[in-house]
Design an enzyme around this catalytic site. Structure first.
Site, mmCIF file in Angstrom:
data_model
loop_
_atom_site.group_PDB
_atom_site.id
_atom_site.type_symbol
_atom_site.label_atom_id
_atom_site.label_comp_id
_atom_site.label_asym_id
_atom_site.label_seq_id
_atom_site.Cartn_x
_atom_site.Cartn_y
_atom_site.Cartn_z
ATOM 1 N N HIS A 132 38.956 45.047 45.984
ATOM 2 C CA HIS A 132 37.710 44.318 45.752
ATOM 3 C C HIS A 132 36.636 45.283 45.307
ATOM 4 O O HIS A 132 36.542 46.401 45.830
ATOM 5 C CB HIS A 132 37.245 43.602 47.026
ATOM 6 C CG HIS A 132 38.200 42.546 47.455
ATOM 7 N ND1 HIS A 132 38.298 41.336 46.804
ATOM 8 C CD2 HIS A 132 39.138 42.536 48.434
ATOM 9 C CE1 HIS A 132 39.262 40.633 47.367
ATOM 10 N NE2 HIS A 132 39.787 41.333 48.355
ATOM 11 N N GLU B 223 45.660 45.165 47.619
ATOM 12 C CA GLU B 223 44.528 44.267 47.411
ATOM 13 C C GLU B 223 43.282 45.107 47.143
ATOM 14 O O GLU B 223 43.009 46.051 47.889
ATOM 15 C CB GLU B 223 44.323 43.433 48.683
ATOM 16 C CG GLU B 223 43.101 42.539 48.629
ATOM 17 C CD GLU B 223 42.859 41.795 49.947
ATOM 18 O OE1 GLU B 223 43.602 42.038 50.931
ATOM 19 O OE2 GLU B 223 41.909 40.997 49.985
ATOM 20 N N ASN C 262 36.698 34.306 37.590
ATOM 21 C CA ASN C 262 35.339 34.745 37.248
ATOM 22 C C ASN C 262 35.230 36.236 36.952
ATOM 23 O O ASN C 262 34.170 36.700 36.524
ATOM 24 C CB ASN C 262 34.323 34.349 38.338
ATOM 25 C CG ASN C 262 34.213 32.846 38.484
ATOM 26 O OD1 ASN C 262 34.056 32.144 37.486
ATOM 27 N ND2 ASN C 262 34.331 32.342 39.693
ATOM 28 N N ASN D 160 43.065 41.811 42.517
ATOM 29 C CA ASN D 160 41.764 41.357 42.980
ATOM 30 C C ASN D 160 41.780 39.854 42.759
ATOM 31 O O ASN D 160 41.587 39.379 41.629
ATOM 32 C CB ASN D 160 40.621 42.001 42.196
ATOM 33 C CG ASN D 160 39.262 41.531 42.712
ATOM 34 O OD1 ASN D 160 39.182 40.626 43.541
ATOM 35 N ND2 ASN D 160 38.199 42.139 42.221
ATOM 36 N N TYR E 293 27.641 42.848 40.727
ATOM 37 C CA TYR E 293 28.961 43.329 40.299
ATOM 38 C C TYR E 293 28.915 44.478 39.278
ATOM 39 O O TYR E 293 29.959 44.941 38.827
ATOM 40 C CB TYR E 293 29.786 42.163 39.746
ATOM 41 C CG TYR E 293 30.116 41.143 40.813
ATOM 42 C CD1 TYR E 293 30.996 41.456 41.835
ATOM 43 C CD2 TYR E 293 29.527 39.881 40.815
ATOM 44 C CE1 TYR E 293 31.294 40.548 42.835
ATOM 45 C CE2 TYR E 293 29.829 38.957 41.809
ATOM 46 C CZ TYR E 293 30.714 39.301 42.816
ATOM 47 O OH TYR E 293 31.007 38.404 43.799
HETATM 48 O O1 CA2 Z 1 34.300 42.060 45.380
HETATM 49 C C1 CA2 Z 1 35.219 41.517 44.753
HETATM 50 O O2 CA2 Z 1 35.949 42.136 43.966
HETATM 51 C C2 CA2 Z 1 35.448 40.019 44.905
HETATM 52 O O3 CA2 Z 1 36.846 39.764 44.831
HETATM 53 C C3 CA2 Z 1 34.728 39.364 43.749
HETATM 54 C C4 CA2 Z 1 34.777 37.837 43.803
HETATM 55 C C5 CA2 Z 1 34.314 37.341 45.160
HETATM 56 O O4 CA2 Z 1 34.464 35.932 45.232
HETATM 57 C C6 CA2 Z 1 35.074 37.985 46.299
HETATM 58 O O5 CA2 Z 1 34.542 37.516 47.514
HETATM 59 C C7 CA2 Z 1 34.947 39.483 46.237
HETATM 60 C C8 CA2 Z 1 33.889 37.237 42.738
HETATM 61 C C9 CA2 Z 1 34.198 37.663 41.360
HETATM 62 C C10 CA2 Z 1 33.167 37.053 40.470
HETATM 63 O O6 CA2 Z 1 32.799 37.997 39.511
HETATM 64 C C11 CA2 Z 1 31.660 37.747 38.807
HETATM 65 C C12 CA2 Z 1 31.281 38.707 37.917
HETATM 66 C C13 CA2 Z 1 30.133 38.540 37.202
HETATM 67 C C14 CA2 Z 1 29.381 37.397 37.350
HETATM 68 C C15 CA2 Z 1 29.756 36.426 38.242
HETATM 69 C C16 CA2 Z 1 30.909 36.584 38.971
#
Ligand code: CA2
Length: 151
Positions: A102, A100, A13, A76, A25
């Protein structure tokens, strides 16, 4: 200075960055992050290759192949962070230093995000600084590799 090749892996994603849920995000796209990392690497006399996949298997294949061409990995793993023993096993198997990263601070979010299967196989984790997490992660990995190089 030893030329370093770093692999940057983006999990599921993260291709949506900048296009969906900007309130969580931000508005920076994955292409912006990759450009930032290329620039940063250039300044540090290193090279990065970036790969995003929504597939756990593709990420695992990339990790297996990394042993040949890269000295370290910034990852990530997205939501696979919290679920994937297979990714952790692959990282452990290739014996490359891993950082790692985030975008969000996973410890300030839902409790299911507090668990990371990547953390125990990483040299360190950077979480919560948005796109800067990637830059800091790359800097930390390059610093570590230069400190721990044999020559
Ligand atoms: O904070 C982070 O970088 C995460 O790895 C992002 C993941 C999340 O599941 C982790 O818990 C933390 C989610 C990435 C999804 O990115 C999106 C971006 C735009 C719209 C929807 C999802």
């Amino acid at each position: 200075m030893i030329p370093l090749n770093i692999l940057v892996l983006h999990g599921p994603n993260l291709n949506l960055l900048g296009h969906r849920e900007p309130n969580i995000y931000g508005s920076t796209t994955l292409e912006d992050i990759n450009s930032l990392l290329f620039e940063e690497a250039l300044g540090l006399q290193a090279k990065v290759s970036c790969l995003q996949s929504n597939s756990e298997g593709a990420l695992i294949d990339a990790i297996h192949q990394a042993k040949e061409n890269y000295q370290g990995i910034v990852i990530n793993a997205g939501a696979y962070t919290h679920t994937s023993i297979a990714l952790a096993d692959a990282l452990l198997a290739v014996e490359l230093p891993v950082v790692e990263v985030h975008l969000s601070n996973i410890y300030r979010r839902e409790t299911f995000r507090h668990k990371s299967y990547i953390a125990p196989v990483a040299i360190g984790q950077i979480s919560g600084f948005g796109t800067e997490s990637y830059r800091l992660g790359l800097q930390a990995l390059i610093h570590y590799l230069r400190q721990h190089s044999s020559s």
